[in-house]
Design a protein around this motif. Structure first.
Motif: not given
Lengths: 446, 279
Positions: B223, B225, B237, B239, B241-242, B244-245, B248-249
């Protein structure tokens, strides 16, 4: 064929651009040939010219010329009893020329005004053509120096004038006017001569230097007969005729020797070429190309063959042009050169085929070949070698190439006797190519 | 275009190639990626027919083995070593190879190649006087002299300066644009990622996986980072799906910096072999 030519052209270019290979293939053999030529008696570097002198004539003028020659700083004179002995001295390279003061000198003196002059002969080593002119000039000068003594000799002059008078009397070519004039001149000459002889020992000595060639020519009275061809001195220069089986000069021997080193240079340059292809990686490209091991061998062999022909042509050409060598049998010499080039290309391909590293190829190409060249007549001519070495030389390909070249070059050997070296060389070449082919085919895997 | 089936090759106790199989399509740029000693060059040598495999088969263009000279005519090799004659000029080198391959109109072909590798201004200079990068470009040109369908480039950028490397990469792209099939070995993952349609990961003589760069990353790279900074604090993190991450952050507020690290071929190699490509 195009691929073979491309390979050969490329290898020749590489050879000619490698200063070391060019030196050892072309320059070094030339230096050796010239060096040994001089070592074995080519001359050219000495300050005095060695003359073999034979005095056949009893005439006073002959003794005078001989004495002048012996005291001349330009010459180192050795006297010989016979013409043949003097010529042998020239042939052996001990003398540059043989000077003969012949019996016919007296006839020349007796007919000084009516003959073709006082004869003198010089036989010169053909490799010393440059010195021939000097010898001729010197002999003329010395003979003219003796003319005053001749004129001072009353008895001789009286004999000479009598002879001239008789010739005028029987001449059918002279007109009456010419006869009268010539007879008058003879009378004047007699008067001049008798005035000198009457003076006896009180007369001032004639300085020979006052009668140099030029002065004599200017002051000479018109000859009674054959005015256009008359000359008091007649020096004949001839080149030493070659004797079958003997070199004309030491360069005849040294240049085939140099040629051996040229061929050795070719082997050195090309024997390692396949190994070099491997070490520089170009063999991979060559193997990828649509060529076979036979193509590669043929290309490299052709390049080596052409280089060998070039070095042979260069050395033989130099021997002929610069050192007076003459080729006895040009066509056979060309055949011998082709055979030699083929044999040595074969040897180079053999070494190229069997050696796997540069060290091996250099060891075989330069080391072993060096030894074979030495015992094959590369350093010392075969006829100077002791019997054991001469026997060993049969095992050296260099011996055969020297034999093949010398035969038509200066030995003038019968063609039948030249067959053996040619066959041996062809066999060596063929064997070399076959073994080399086997070795070269291996990396090609086909 | 090129098919390798279960190729094996050993040198004494060392197995250089251990059952490699490959199918490369016409017009493809295929990268063989692996560290030094992985078996890439041996695979190339077997592909050219210079080396005979202990087992397995090679087929070029459906014509058979490249050990046949008629088949081999269709491939060109730029070996890892500079395989040129240093005492000949650039032009003489290319003319020599053109004549070996019986190229029609060789002068025009050589002129064109010298232009292609940007050495037309040095055509009459001896190769021994060239820089490393110039020699590399000429080495490549020599592989192209007979206009082969398949071009094998074995570490073509090894030991050259960045400027020359970029020129060589441009050259490979130009060849690809001409429709050449290219097999490109390298241990530089950036080159493989930039140039190659597909990449094969090789190590210890084995083909570990083959695919497009994104396929390989998807399969083995793991994944992404996402590193998020809030003042002095940094959160990492991992993930799948970077995008979306990151969204979200930012939604959570207070973000002063974001860094996204996507997996690359290095990560793929690490995942496949347990060690780095540069070790």
């Amino acid at each position: 064929m195009m691929a073979i030519l491309a390979l050969a052209q490329k290898d020749l270019r590489l050879l000619l651009r490698d200063k070391g290979d060019v030196f050892f293939t072309f320059v070094f053999p030339m230096i050796l040939a010239i060096f040994f030529g001089f070592v074995f008696g080519g001359g050219g570097g000495t300050s005095k010219i060695d003359l073999a002198l034979v005095v056949e004539s009893d005439a006073r003028i002959a003794a005078g010329i001989a004495a002048d020659l012996e005291s001349d700083a330009s010459f180192q004179v050795t006297r010989f009893d016979t013409r043949d002995a003097a010529i042998d001295s020239v042939r052996a390279g001990k003398s540059t020329a043989a000077v003969i003061l012949p019996i016919a000198m007296q006839d020349g003196i007796d007919g000084l005004f009516s003959g073709t002059g006082i004869p003198m002969d010089a036989i010169v080593d053909p490799s010393h053509r440059a010195e021939a002119g000097l010898i001729q000039g010197k002999l003329n000068e010395l003979a003219f120096r003796q003319l005053p003594n001749l004129i001072a000799d009353g008895a001789q002059m009286a004999k000479l004038f009598d002879g001239a008078r008789k010739n005028i009397a029987v001449s059918k070519e002279m007109s009456l006017a010419q006869r009268i004039a010539a007879t008058g001149l003879i009378a004047a000459g007699e008067s001049f001569t008798s005035s000198i002889t009457r003076s006896g020992t009180n007369a001032p000595p004639v300085d020979p230097n006052d009668l140099s060639t030029e002065k004599t020519a200017k002051s000479s009275a018109k000859p009674a007969v054959s005015a256009s061809s008359w000359s008091p001195i007649a020096v004949t220069i001839a080149e030493l005729p070659p004797r079958l089986g003997q070199p004309r000069s030491s360069f005849d021997v040294s240049f085939p020797q140099g040629l051996v080193w040229g061929l050795a240079g070719c082997i050195g340059a090309f024997a390692s070429s396949l190994v070099l292809e491997r070490s520089r990686g170009t063999l991979a490209r060559l193997r990828l190309a649509p060529i076979t091991g036979a193509h590669l061998l043929a290309g490299k062999g052709l390049a080596c063959f052409l280089a060998a022909m070039m070095v042979q042509a260069l050395l033989i050409g130099m021997a002929v042009v610069a050192f007076g060598s003459t080729v006895a049998q040009p066509a056979m010499l060309a055949v011998a050169c082709v055979a030699g080039a083929f044999a040595f290309s074969g040897i180079a391909m053999l070494i190229a085929g069997i050696c796997r590293t540069e060290a091996e190829a250099n060891g075989a190409g330069r080391g072993a070949i060096l030894i074979l060249a030495m015992i094959g007549g590369g350093t010392i001519p075969l006829f100077f070698m002791p019997p054991l070495l001469r026997t060993l030389s049969y095992g050296s390909p260099f011996r055969w190439v020297v034999a093949a070249i010398e035969g038509p070059f200066w030995r003038d050997t019968a063609p039948a006797d030249q067959v053996m070296p040619l066959v041996v060389l062809a066999g060596i070449g063929l064997l070399g190519f076959l073994v080399g082919m086997r070795g070269i085919s291996r990396p090609f895997g086909r | 275009m090129l098919t390798l089936r279960a190729i094996r090759k050993s040198f004494g106790p060392t197995t250089a190639v251990d059952g490699i199989s490959l199918d490369i399509a016409a017009g493809e740029v295929f990268g063989l990626l692996g560290p030094n000693g992985a078996g890439k060059s041996t695979t190339i040598a077997i592909t050219t027919g210079l080396l005979v495999p202990d087992s397995g088969t090679v087929d070029l263009l459906g014509l058979g083995s490249p050990s046949d000279p008629a088949v081999r005519m269709h491939l060109g090799l730029a070996p890892q070593e500079i395989t040129l004659y240093g005492e000949l000029t650039a032009r003489e080198n290319l003319m020599f190879f053109a004549r070996l391959y019986r190229v029609s109109a060789p002068h025009a072909r050589v002129d064109r190649l010298l232009e292609l590798v940007e050495l037309d201004g040095r055509a009459h200079d001896r190769v021994a006087t060239f820089s490393g990068g110039m020699k590399r470009r000429l080495n490549l040109a020599a592989a192209l002299v007979h206009d082969p369908k398949l071009v094998l480039l074995d570490e073509p950028t090894a030991g050259v300066d960045p400027q020359s490397r970029n020129r060589i990469l441009d050259l490979v792209r130009a060849l690809a644009a001409e429709g050449k099939t290219i097999v490109y070995t390298t241990h530089y993952m950036e080159e493989a990622a930039k140039l190659c349609d597909r990449v094969g990961i090789v190590d210890h003589g084995r083909m570990l996986d083959v695919g497009t760069v994104s396929e390989l990353i998807a399969r083995h790279g793991g994944h992404s980072t996402v590193t998020v900074s809030r003042g002095e604090a940094h959160d990492r993190v991992v993930t799948a799906d970077p995008v979306s991450e990151v969204a979200r952050q930012f939604g959570a507020g207070g973000v002063t910096g974001v860094r996204v690290e996507q997996p690359d071929l290095e990560a793929v190699f690490l995942a496949l072999t347990g060690r780095s490509l540069r070790e």
